[in-house]
Write an enzyme that holds these catalytic residues in place. Structure first.
Site, PDB file in Angstrom:
ATOM      1  N   LEU A 284      -5.296  36.617  66.888  1.00 21.04           N
ATOM      2  CA  LEU A 284      -6.705  36.969  66.665  1.00 21.04           C
ATOM      3  C   LEU A 284      -7.039  38.288  67.364  1.00 21.04           C
ATOM      4  O   LEU A 284      -6.811  38.436  68.567  1.00 21.04           O
ATOM      5  CB  LEU A 284      -7.630  35.866  67.194  1.00 21.04           C
ATOM      6  CG  LEU A 284      -7.390  34.451  66.650  1.00 21.04           C
ATOM      7  CD1 LEU A 284      -8.505  33.521  67.107  1.00 21.04           C
ATOM      8  CD2 LEU A 284      -7.264  34.449  65.132  1.00 21.04           C
TER       9      LEU A 284
ATOM     10  N   ALA B 217      -9.981  40.380  65.964  1.00 22.96           N
ATOM     11  CA  ALA B 217     -11.076  40.948  65.166  1.00 22.96           C
ATOM     12  C   ALA B 217     -12.304  41.260  66.007  1.00 22.96           C
ATOM     13  O   ALA B 217     -13.205  41.971  65.571  1.00 22.96           O
ATOM     14  CB  ALA B 217     -11.450  39.983  64.045  1.00 22.96           C
TER      15      ALA B 217
ATOM     16  N   ARG C 210     -17.420  44.850  76.002  1.00 22.28           N
ATOM     17  CA  ARG C 210     -17.450  45.120  77.448  1.00 22.28           C
ATOM     18  C   ARG C 210     -16.422  46.148  77.925  1.00 22.28           C
ATOM     19  O   ARG C 210     -16.376  46.493  79.096  1.00 22.28           O
ATOM     20  CB  ARG C 210     -17.289  43.804  78.228  1.00 22.28           C
ATOM     21  CG  ARG C 210     -18.565  42.965  78.207  1.00 22.28           C
ATOM     22  CD  ARG C 210     -18.324  41.573  78.745  1.00 22.28           C
ATOM     23  NE  ARG C 210     -17.596  40.745  77.779  1.00 22.28           N
ATOM     24  CZ  ARG C 210     -17.011  39.587  78.082  1.00 22.28           C
ATOM     25  NH1 ARG C 210     -17.033  39.137  79.327  1.00 22.28           N
ATOM     26  NH2 ARG C 210     -16.398  38.889  77.151  1.00 22.28           N
TER      27      ARG C 210
ATOM     28  N   THR D  83     -13.878  31.799  66.329  1.00 22.00           N
ATOM     29  CA  THR D  83     -12.412  31.699  66.329  1.00 22.00           C
ATOM     30  C   THR D  83     -11.865  30.829  65.189  1.00 22.00           C
ATOM     31  O   THR D  83     -10.795  31.111  64.653  1.00 22.00           O
ATOM     32  CB  THR D  83     -11.911  31.176  67.695  1.00 22.00           C
ATOM     33  OG1 THR D  83     -12.735  30.072  68.104  1.00 22.00           O
ATOM     34  CG2 THR D  83     -11.976  32.247  68.763  1.00 22.00           C
TER      35      THR D  83
ATOM     36  N   ASP E 209      -5.656  39.886  72.960  1.00 25.70           N
ATOM     37  CA  ASP E 209      -6.036  40.474  74.253  1.00 25.70           C
ATOM     38  C   ASP E 209      -5.524  39.660  75.444  1.00 25.70           C
ATOM     39  O   ASP E 209      -6.031  39.784  76.541  1.00 25.70           O
ATOM     40  CB  ASP E 209      -7.560  40.647  74.326  1.00 25.70           C
ATOM     41  CG  ASP E 209      -8.321  39.336  74.133  1.00 25.70           C
ATOM     42  OD1 ASP E 209      -7.675  38.287  73.964  1.00 25.70           O
ATOM     43  OD2 ASP E 209      -9.570  39.363  74.156  1.00 25.70           O
TER      44      ASP E 209
ATOM     45  N   ASN F  40     -11.239  41.520  79.031  1.00 27.48           N
ATOM     46  CA  ASN F  40     -12.562  41.757  78.454  1.00 27.48           C
ATOM     47  C   ASN F  40     -13.203  43.026  78.965  1.00 27.48           C
ATOM     48  O   ASN F  40     -14.110  43.561  78.350  1.00 27.48           O
ATOM     49  CB  ASN F  40     -13.498  40.576  78.750  1.00 27.48           C
ATOM     50  CG  ASN F  40     -13.022  39.327  78.043  1.00 27.48           C
ATOM     51  OD1 ASN F  40     -12.887  39.304  76.831  1.00 27.48           O
ATOM     52  ND2 ASN F  40     -12.728  38.298  78.812  1.00 27.48           N
TER      53      ASN F  40
ATOM     54  N   ARG G 150      12.164  69.499  80.657  1.00 23.62           N
ATOM     55  CA  ARG G 150      11.480  69.128  79.413  1.00 23.62           C
ATOM     56  C   ARG G 150      12.459  68.626  78.348  1.00 23.62           C
ATOM     57  O   ARG G 150      13.680  68.714  78.516  1.00 23.62           O
ATOM     58  CB  ARG G 150      10.660  70.319  78.920  1.00 23.62           C
ATOM     59  CG  ARG G 150       9.463  70.601  79.837  1.00 23.62           C
ATOM     60  CD  ARG G 150       8.764  71.882  79.462  1.00 23.62           C
ATOM     61  NE  ARG G 150       8.419  71.891  78.054  1.00 23.62           N
ATOM     62  CZ  ARG G 150       8.215  73.004  77.342  1.00 23.62           C
ATOM     63  NH1 ARG G 150       8.334  74.201  77.907  1.00 23.62           N
ATOM     64  NH2 ARG G 150       7.903  72.932  76.061  1.00 23.62           N
TER      65      ARG G 150
ATOM     66  N   LYS H 100      13.963  73.633  78.950  1.00 21.55           N
ATOM     67  CA  LYS H 100      13.609  73.007  77.669  1.00 21.55           C
ATOM     68  C   LYS H 100      14.726  73.303  76.697  1.00 21.55           C
ATOM     69  O   LYS H 100      15.177  74.445  76.623  1.00 21.55           O
ATOM     70  CB  LYS H 100      12.295  73.589  77.156  1.00 21.55           C
ATOM     71  CG  LYS H 100      11.784  72.905  75.906  1.00 21.55           C
ATOM     72  CD  LYS H 100      11.151  73.877  74.937  1.00 21.55           C
ATOM     73  CE  LYS H 100      12.182  74.781  74.274  1.00 21.55           C
ATOM     74  NZ  LYS H 100      11.666  75.577  73.163  1.00 21.55           N
TER      75      LYS H 100
ATOM     76  N   ALA I 274      20.110  92.506  89.472  1.00 20.02           N
ATOM     77  CA  ALA I 274      18.744  91.985  89.641  1.00 20.02           C
ATOM     78  C   ALA I 274      17.728  92.860  88.918  1.00 20.02           C
ATOM     79  O   ALA I 274      17.911  94.068  88.794  1.00 20.02           O
ATOM     80  CB  ALA I 274      18.412  91.916  91.130  1.00 20.02           C
TER      81      ALA I 274
HETATM   82  C1  UD1 Z   1     -12.583  31.491  73.390  1.00 23.12           C
HETATM   83  C2  UD1 Z   1     -12.596  29.977  73.349  1.00 23.12           C
HETATM   84  C3  UD1 Z   1     -12.742  29.459  74.785  1.00 23.12           C
HETATM   85  C4  UD1 Z   1     -11.647  29.995  75.660  1.00 23.12           C
HETATM   86  C5  UD1 Z   1     -11.626  31.525  75.595  1.00 23.12           C
HETATM   87  C6  UD1 Z   1     -10.456  32.068  76.325  1.00 23.12           C
HETATM   88  C7  UD1 Z   1     -13.597  29.298  71.249  1.00 23.12           C
HETATM   89  C8  UD1 Z   1     -14.812  28.831  70.596  1.00 23.12           C
HETATM   90  N1  UD1 Z   1     -13.687  29.536  72.559  1.00 23.12           N
HETATM   91  O1  UD1 Z   1     -13.803  31.960  73.904  1.00 23.12           O
HETATM   92  O2  UD1 Z   1     -12.711  28.033  74.786  1.00 23.12           O
HETATM   93  O3  UD1 Z   1     -11.828  29.563  76.998  1.00 23.12           O
HETATM   94  O4  UD1 Z   1     -11.539  31.936  74.237  1.00 23.12           O
HETATM   95  O5  UD1 Z   1     -10.553  33.455  76.376  1.00 23.12           O
HETATM   96  O6  UD1 Z   1     -12.568  29.446  70.620  1.00 23.12           O
HETATM   97  N2  UD1 Z   1     -11.984  36.555  67.628  1.00 23.12           N
HETATM   98  C9  UD1 Z   1     -11.860  36.913  66.305  1.00 23.12           C
HETATM   99  N3  UD1 Z   1     -12.838  36.601  65.438  1.00 23.12           N
HETATM  100  C10 UD1 Z   1     -13.956  35.967  65.815  1.00 23.12           C
HETATM  101  C11 UD1 Z   1     -14.093  35.609  67.171  1.00 23.12           C
HETATM  102  C12 UD1 Z   1     -13.091  35.910  68.047  1.00 23.12           C
HETATM  103  O7  UD1 Z   1     -10.850  37.482  65.901  1.00 23.12           O
HETATM  104  O8  UD1 Z   1     -14.793  35.715  64.941  1.00 23.12           O
HETATM  105  C13 UD1 Z   1     -10.902  36.878  68.559  1.00 23.12           C
HETATM  106  C14 UD1 Z   1     -11.271  37.891  69.609  1.00 23.12           C
HETATM  107  O9  UD1 Z   1     -10.951  39.208  69.184  1.00 23.12           O
HETATM  108  C15 UD1 Z   1     -10.422  37.443  70.794  1.00 23.12           C
HETATM  109  C16 UD1 Z   1     -10.298  35.973  70.610  1.00 23.12           C
HETATM  110  O10 UD1 Z   1     -10.571  35.707  69.261  1.00 23.12           O
HETATM  111  O11 UD1 Z   1      -9.133  38.021  70.747  1.00 23.12           O
HETATM  112  C17 UD1 Z   1     -11.224  35.177  71.514  1.00 23.12           C
HETATM  113  O12 UD1 Z   1     -12.553  35.542  71.272  1.00 23.12           O
HETATM  114  P1  UD1 Z   1     -13.589  35.700  72.448  1.00 23.12           P
HETATM  115  O13 UD1 Z   1     -14.924  35.944  71.859  1.00 23.12           O
HETATM  116  O14 UD1 Z   1     -13.081  36.622  73.476  1.00 23.12           O
HETATM  117  O15 UD1 Z   1     -13.526  34.250  73.127  1.00 23.12           O
HETATM  118  P2  UD1 Z   1     -14.621  33.154  73.206  1.00 23.12           P
HETATM  119  O16 UD1 Z   1     -14.988  32.718  71.825  1.00 23.12           O
HETATM  120  O17 UD1 Z   1     -15.647  33.590  74.126  1.00 23.12           O
HETATM  121 CA    CA Z   2     -12.440  36.584  75.566  1.00 22.18          CA
END
Ligand code: UD1
Ligand code: CA
Length: 458
Positions: free
Chosen positions: A10, A12, A17, A81, A104, A227, A333, A351, A423
């Site tokens: 994931l 997206a 922050r 998610t 991440d 984050n 280089r 170089k 020289a």
């Molecule tokens: C999520 C979990 C939480 C966990 C935490 C760990 C859920 C609802 N919550 O929190 O329990 O403790 O991760 O970090 O799953 N992402 C997408 N598409 C979306 C939303 C998120 O691709 O629509 C990706 C983000 O880019 C990221 C990851 O999913 O890589 C987690 O999303 P983030 O919003 O950071 O985590 P939380 O939902 O706060």
């Molecule tokens: Ca997160």
């Protein structure tokens, strides 16, 4: 169950922050983007395919990763998610297991993921949990009296008691694809954030009579996400100290492991010593007994045995032989090839240069587009003038040549074996074997010379 594996990463989310134009997952840790760390770790699991869910700044991410065998799916709106994982459905094989990773979370280890997959089968999913010092903002693991996971509650939906729980959901989970495809569409967004939470799948799994297994990650940083810049730096330091420890265990002497950075791969033989503030980038190979002085940057190089790199030298895309001495303050280089026992001293830049065996370029020189034989001595301040503003030309220097200080060798030019250049010469013509070349205006001495006087009249 078949051993087929699909991986979904994931990536997206917005990464608000970070306050950065660069997509979060493309920020670098140890010289490599966060998501490339995750991809590399996943690759070791030999998955059938890996799908990246992208949305925010999708083009940039796709472009950067275009060299990799990945599927990209687009999540136009970040609805949570569960919604993100759903986008990857077309890529998932019904007979496989799927591992959900976050782009991440860069330090996650293959061994941990293997444990999680071992606890996943047709009838069970698995969650990677972690006991953390500060659970703020994370999903909490709710267990029943038997210690079985019952649900995961997001911080925003948790009550005061639940918020006290320090066992959190890392977000990393594994499922049988067949079940995932049944459970996931049933997830609702009736929660504080109006998002489709992947974490709600736990309750659906249990309702369906399946099991929720868990693996606990004992190193908090391994499962930590990035984050903000503070978390990025924290994970960078953790990773660096980890690498430094491994190198020291293998016998590398690091003068201070907290002042050593490896942003790539270092292969070091025995008796290697590395002083403080050295940065290794790309692929670097150090032979037995190589010593690196303080404040050096060494990128994509091989350095053979017993060579010394003195303080404040920068070496890139070069190959250095054995028993050489480089620096202090040398800039080597790309395309530099230094043969054994050669010496390159302070304020020398090279170089695309081949420095032959035992040759010396000791002070204040530029040597570029040059072939140099063995046993050559290049005097202080010598410049190979390789560039006419448009084209580059070669300087060829034979064996045992002696170039006097402050000479300019105007390329293309060929200085044959054994030539001596006086020289201050500006050498524009080729020199034949054994010749003395003096190419400067003759000195004139004038007796009784009167210096110009200052004019004091108004
Ligand atoms: C999520 C979990 C939480 C966990 C935490 C760990 C859920 C609802 N919550 O929190 O329990 O403790 O991760 O970090 O799953 N992402 C997408 N598409 C979306 C939303 C998120 O691709 O629509 C990706 C983000 O880019 C990221 C990851 O999913 O890589 C987690 O999303 P983030 O919003 O950071 O985590 P939380 O939902 O706060
Ligand atoms: Ca997160």
């Amino acid at each position: 169950m078949s051993s087929k594996l699909n991986v979904v990463i994931l990536a997206a989310g917005k990464g608000t922050r970070m306050y950065s134009q660069t997509p979060k997952v493309l920020h670098e840790l140890a010289g490599r983007s966060l998501v490339e760390h995750v991809i590399a770790t996943a690759a070791k699991l030999k998955s059938q395919n890996t799908t990246l869910v992208i949305g925010h700044q999708a083009e940039k991410i796709q472009k950067k990763l275009s060299y990799l065998p990945l599927n990209f799916v687009f999540q136009a709106e970040q609805k949570g998610t569960a919604h993100a994982v759903e986008q990857a459905f077309p890529m998932l094989d019904e007979k496989a297991k799927v591992l959900v990773l976050y782009g991440d979370v860069p330090l996650i280890k293959t061994s941990t993921l293997k444990k999680l997959l071992d606890k996943t089968d047709e009838q069970s999913m698995a969650v990677l949990t972690c006991d953390v010092s500060c659970p703020e903002g994370l999903g909490r693991i709710i267990r029943d009296i038997d210690g079985q996971i019952r649900s995961i509650v997001e911080e925003k939906d948790a009550d005061a008691e639940q918020r006290k729980i320090t066992e959190i959901n890392t977000g990393i989970m594994a499922f049988p694809v067949e079940k995932l495809k049944q459970w996931l569409p049933r997830i609702q967004n009736s929660n504080a954030q109006k998002e489709y939470y992947l974490t709600d799948i736990v309750e659906l799994c249990i309702k369906d009579g399946c099991k929720v297994n868990d693996v606990s990650c004992d190193n908090e940083l391994e499962a930590s996400g990035v984050n903000n810049m503070l978390q990025l730096a924290t994970l960078e330091r953790a990773h660096q100290i980890d690498q430094a420890h491994q190198l020291m265990i293998q016998g590398v002497k690091l003068f201070d492991p907290s002042r050593f950075d490896c942003r790539g791969e270092l292969e070091a033989d025995t008796e290697v010593q590395i002083d403080i503030n050295v940065i290794i980038e790309g692929k670097v190979k150090l032979g037995k007994g190589v010593c690196i002085g303080p404040n050096c940057i060494i990128k994509n190089c091989s350095i053979e045995k017993e060579t010394r790199i003195e303080a404040n030298s920068v070496i890139e895309d070069a190959s250095i032989g054995s028993k050489c001495s480089i620096g202090p303050f040398a800039r080597i280089r790309p395309g530099t090839l230094v043969d054994d026992e050669a010496k390159i001293g302070n304020f020398v830049e090279t170089k695309k240069a081949h420095i032959g065996k035992g040759s010396k370029v000791n002070h204040l020189s530029y040597v570029g587009d040059t072939q140099m034989g063995s046993g050559v001595n290049i005097g202080a301040g010598t410049i190979t003038c390789n560039y006419d503003g448009v084209n580059k030309f070669q300087t060829i220097i034979g064996d045992n040549v002696f170039i006097g200080s402050n000479s300019a060798l105007i390329a293309p030019v060929k200085i044959a074996n054994g030539v001596t250049v006086g020289a201050g010469s500006i050498v524009t013509k080729n020199a034949e074997t054994g010749q003395l070349v003096i190419a400067r205006s003759k000195q004139t001495n004038i007796d009784g010379w009167k210096r110009p006087q200052k004019n004091n009249r108004k």
